[in-house]
Scaffold this motif. Structure first.
Motif: not given
Length: 75
Positions: A8, A10, A12, A22-25
């Motif tokens: 996936s 990610v 920052t 982190g913001h994952e997809d």
């Protein structure tokens, strides 16, 4: 959605001496405590990196987290 190879993406949201978020997809936030290696994943999802940054600006403690007990697939 994870890429076809199981990884996936990610982005920052926050990275400092003690923390990486982190913001994952898939929209979840993943918080890593760099001192302990413990990871938490947000219960809620955010549709974009900008909305995730806004949520953190409002307050880290207002985000509901759960412990990530096993690494995500492909990690």
């Amino acid at each position: 959605m994870p890429e076809s190879n199981g990884l996936s993406i990610v982005k920052t949201v926050l990275n400092n001496l003690w923390t990486h978020i982190g913001h994952e997809d898939d929209g979840h936030l993943v918080h890593t405590d760099k001192r302990t290696g413990m990871q938490l994943v947000s219960v809620k999802t955010w549709p974009s990196l900008a909305s995730a940054r806004q949520a953190l600006a409002i307050g880290f403690s207002k985000i509901e987290w759960e412990e990530l007990k096993e690494p995500p697939p492909g990690a």
